[in-house]
Design a protein around this motif. Sequence first.
Motif, PDB file in Angstrom:
ATOM      1  N   SER B 195      44.280-110.984  -5.589  1.00 17.17           N
ATOM      2  CA  SER B 195      45.426-110.236  -6.097  1.00 17.17           C
ATOM      3  C   SER B 195      45.774-110.637  -7.528  1.00 17.17           C
ATOM      4  N   ASN B 196      45.911-111.939  -7.754  1.00 14.43           N
ATOM      5  CA  ASN B 196      46.343-112.379  -9.080  1.00 14.43           C
ATOM      6  C   ASN B 196      45.241-112.261 -10.122  1.00 14.43           C
ATOM      7  N   THR B 197      43.982-112.191  -9.676  1.00 14.35           N
ATOM      8  CA  THR B 197      42.885-111.891 -10.594  1.00 14.35           C
ATOM      9  C   THR B 197      43.116-110.510 -11.210  1.00 14.35           C
ATOM     10  N   LEU B 198      43.462-109.549 -10.359  1.00 11.17           N
ATOM     11  CA  LEU B 198      43.700-108.181 -10.827  1.00 11.17           C
ATOM     12  C   LEU B 198      44.957-108.100 -11.688  1.00 11.17           C
ATOM     13  N   VAL B 199      45.999-108.833 -11.295  1.00 12.43           N
ATOM     14  CA  VAL B 199      47.253-108.810 -12.045  1.00 12.43           C
ATOM     15  C   VAL B 199      47.020-109.358 -13.461  1.00 12.43           C
ATOM     16  N   ALA B 200      46.299-110.471 -13.562  1.00 10.53           N
ATOM     17  CA  ALA B 200      46.037-111.054 -14.876  1.00 10.53           C
ATOM     18  C   ALA B 200      45.159-110.131 -15.714  1.00 10.53           C
ATOM     19  N   LEU B 201      44.214-109.448 -15.064  1.00 10.39           N
ATOM     20  CA  LEU B 201      43.379-108.475 -15.782  1.00 10.39           C
ATOM     21  C   LEU B 201      44.266-107.384 -16.379  1.00 10.39           C
ATOM     22  N   SER B 202      45.203-106.918 -15.571  1.00 15.32           N
ATOM     23  CA  SER B 202      46.131-105.889 -16.042  1.00 15.32           C
ATOM     24  C   SER B 202      46.889-106.393 -17.272  1.00 15.32           C
ATOM     25  N   GLY B 203      47.383-107.619 -17.193  1.00 12.84           N
ATOM     26  CA  GLY B 203      48.098-108.205 -18.323  1.00 12.84           C
ATOM     27  C   GLY B 203      47.223-108.283 -19.566  1.00 12.84           C
ATOM     28  N   ALA B 204      45.962-108.658 -19.366  1.00 13.50           N
ATOM     29  CA  ALA B 204      45.036-108.779 -20.492  1.00 13.50           C
ATOM     30  C   ALA B 204      44.796-107.417 -21.138  1.00 13.50           C
ATOM     31  N   VAL B 205      44.620-106.388 -20.322  1.00 13.46           N
ATOM     32  CA  VAL B 205      44.361-105.054 -20.880  1.00 13.46           C
ATOM     33  C   VAL B 205      45.601-104.542 -21.619  1.00 13.46           C
ATOM     34  N   VAL B 206      46.783-104.824 -21.078  1.00 13.29           N
ATOM     35  CA  VAL B 206      48.021-104.448 -21.770  1.00 13.29           C
ATOM     36  C   VAL B 206      48.065-105.120 -23.139  1.00 13.29           C
ATOM     37  N   CYS B 207      47.662-106.390 -23.180  1.00 17.19           N
ATOM     38  CA  CYS B 207      47.634-107.118 -24.453  1.00 17.19           C
ATOM     39  C   CYS B 207      46.676-106.443 -25.440  1.00 17.19           C
ATOM     40  N   HIS B 208      45.514-106.015 -24.956  1.00 17.42           N
ATOM     41  CA  HIS B 208      44.561-105.302 -25.813  1.00 17.42           C
ATOM     42  C   HIS B 208      45.177-104.008 -26.338  1.00 17.42           C
ATOM     43  N   GLU B 209      45.889-103.343 -25.462  1.00 14.80           N
ATOM     44  CA  GLU B 209      46.433-102.024 -25.794  1.00 14.80           C
ATOM     45  C   GLU B 209      47.584-102.143 -26.796  1.00 14.80           C
ATOM     46  N   GLN B 210      48.472-103.136 -26.553  1.00 11.27           N
ATOM     47  CA  GLN B 210      49.644-103.301 -27.425  1.00 11.27           C
ATOM     48  C   GLN B 210      49.360-104.206 -28.613  1.00 11.27           C
ATOM     49  N   ARG B 211      48.239-104.894 -28.551  1.00 10.76           N
ATOM     50  CA  ARG B 211      47.890-105.893 -29.562  1.00 10.76           C
ATOM     51  C   ARG B 211      48.987-106.951 -29.684  1.00 10.76           C
ATOM     52  N   ALA B 212      49.534-107.355 -28.554  1.00 10.41           N
ATOM     53  CA  ALA B 212      50.594-108.367 -28.603  1.00 10.41           C
ATOM     54  C   ALA B 212      50.759-109.062 -27.265  1.00 10.41           C
ATOM     55  N   PHE B 213      51.185-110.326 -27.337  1.00  8.15           N
ATOM     56  CA  PHE B 213      51.651-111.041 -26.152  1.00  8.15           C
ATOM     57  C   PHE B 213      53.107-111.372 -26.381  1.00  8.15           C
ATOM     58  N   ASN B 214      53.900-111.113 -25.352  1.00  9.02           N
ATOM     59  CA  ASN B 214      55.323-111.399 -25.423  1.00  9.02           C
ATOM     60  C   ASN B 214      55.678-112.232 -24.205  1.00  9.02           C
ATOM     61  N   SER B 215      56.379-113.353 -24.425  1.00  7.50           N
ATOM     62  CA  SER B 215      56.609-114.283 -23.306  1.00  7.50           C
ATOM     63  C   SER B 215      57.421-113.650 -22.176  1.00  7.50           C
ATOM     64  N   THR B 216      58.177-112.603 -22.474  1.00  8.08           N
ATOM     65  CA  THR B 216      59.005-111.988 -21.425  1.00  8.08           C
ATOM     66  C   THR B 216      58.368-110.735 -20.829  1.00  8.08           C
ATOM     67  N   MET B 217      57.119-110.466 -21.197  1.00  7.53           N
ATOM     68  CA  MET B 217      56.505-109.213 -20.716  1.00  7.53           C
ATOM     69  C   MET B 217      56.263-109.208 -19.204  1.00  7.53           C
ATOM     70  N   GLY B 218      56.406-110.370 -18.553  1.00  2.54           N
ATOM     71  CA  GLY B 218      56.192-110.413 -17.105  1.00  2.54           C
ATOM     72  C   GLY B 218      57.408-110.007 -16.303  1.00  2.54           C
ATOM     73  N   THR B 219      58.580-110.056 -16.947  1.00  2.86           N
ATOM     74  CA  THR B 219      59.823-109.798 -16.213  1.00  2.86           C
ATOM     75  C   THR B 219      59.816-108.409 -15.574  1.00  2.86           C
TER      76      THR B 219
END
Lengths: 257, 298
Positions: B195-219
């Motif tokens: 499950s969390n493998t897929l969740v982290a993948l999703s987060g990584a792709v979002v980062c690629h798409e937005q070109r950003a990491f934000n510490s609160t993006m998990g909320t």
Amino acid sequence: MLELRDIVKIYNPGTITEMCLFQGFNLTVADGDFLSIVGSNGSGKTSLLNIICGSIPVEGGQVLINGEDITKMKEYRRYGRIGRVYQNPAMGSCPNLTLLENLSLADNKGRPFGLKKGINKARREYYREQLAALGLGLEDKLEVKMGALSGGQRQAAALIMATLTPIDFLILDEHTAALDPKTAETIMELTDKVIREKKLTAIMVTHNLRYAVEYGNRLIMMDKGQIVLEKAGAEKEATTVADVLHIFNEISIECGN
Amino acid sequence: MGSFFDLVVGTVTQGLIYALLSLGVYITYRILDFPDLTVDGSFPLGAAVAAVLLTRGVSPYLTLIVAMAVGALAGLVTGVIHVKLGVRDLLAGIITMTGLFSINLQIAGSNLAVDRATDTIFTAAPTMALFGAMPLIYRKLVVSLILAVVFKLILDAYFSTQSGLLLRAVGDNSTLVTTLAKDKGSVKILGLVISNTLVALSGAVVCHEQRAFNSTMGTGQVVFGLATVIIGTTLFKNLGFVKGTTAVIIGSILYKACIQVAISLGLPANLLKLITAVLFLIILVLGNRRKSGVNANA
């Protein structure tokens, strides 16, 4: 062979509700035995099964299977050689999986659950044969979700599932108690048939004195963690429901029930 | 009309990227019957790992794989806390999630932007070779669609294996798994890892798409995941031929569309989480049917 040696079982040790159930309990079940256990509520029947299966820990004594001490063995490991059918028909299968998926799971017991196909198509005919022998029409319900089947059908399937792979012991935990009288009768007959055909060693807890008298080659009655009556072989053959009921009532009167 | 069409494409793309998260939540919530709050931490974890690796010039495709591996580790931690240390399911997830907030900041340093010159999976040479002729917005859509479909198919295939069948069994009736001589705890841990493998993948792709990491993006990502799973499975519950995994992907797209409509209607961004919470409550009440297995989870 199953041996319980000097079993001590205390519930809530060290608290005000401490209750000592077994104080040096001994029981031996030989290979091929079909042992029925009767007794009132709280007499220790289910605790006994739970101790054998490792579902609850013991405070003292040993559990041995074929001379091997399994007292410290984890519950799930013990089920490698034990099959169990529960009182609640829902406990023996997965409601959201189909009958075929349930049987496939049971069929793979004792082997690794890897990335092979979960359902072995080649076994389908074998399952159909096994189910057809029950005479409940289950052989045509392989694709039906288990939760959609009746309690009796689920219990019959649970019995097949528990005995699909080779096991040393079959544990029957009041497995007809939740069924209507006619279905209970059918399941009991099936149980006897399966035990005979597969030459299983079985331990059955039941509240039905007639089943205890009619089936199996050994009968024990328990009260307050002790065996108060034991009949085996020819002596058991001669025992009637009235005999057992008589002793049962005497105990109940002593207890004020 | 052109901008409206672009908006639709953008929303569907978002839905597909977040569908990877929904698939992860589907495994824990629907299959394992385990409400896993790790998601709020493992989603930004994937993004943080991807952001750092991208800025260091690592191959964009490799960043996804590393993010997945790290996400698997997060699932393992929650699983071990729950199974081996005997902590309740919700609390085990909260502990990992809380810890991950700091770990994510440690990994990324701070909020991190990936500059335009850095290639992402949407702009890297192999992607361009295949879909270079398309404008970026369609390329994002196609790449997201491929990812969502590929992982859906992998999951479907896995669920039909012996291991997958056992995973489905443990959420349905864990007692049966024990009587099959299998340790139900290990099976649960495996489910949390996937499950969390897929969740982290999703987060990584979002980062690629937005070109950003934000510490609160998990909320709020757990709530999003649960909502999409419930929308999807409730909508399609009477259509037996629609697989749960497909339903969840559609649920994700629908949810993103709802939010997009709310924003388009002029909803202030500050109210977004409130709307999310209310929407989730409505979905939960309407689709009130937490699955009826033999429940032995606590």
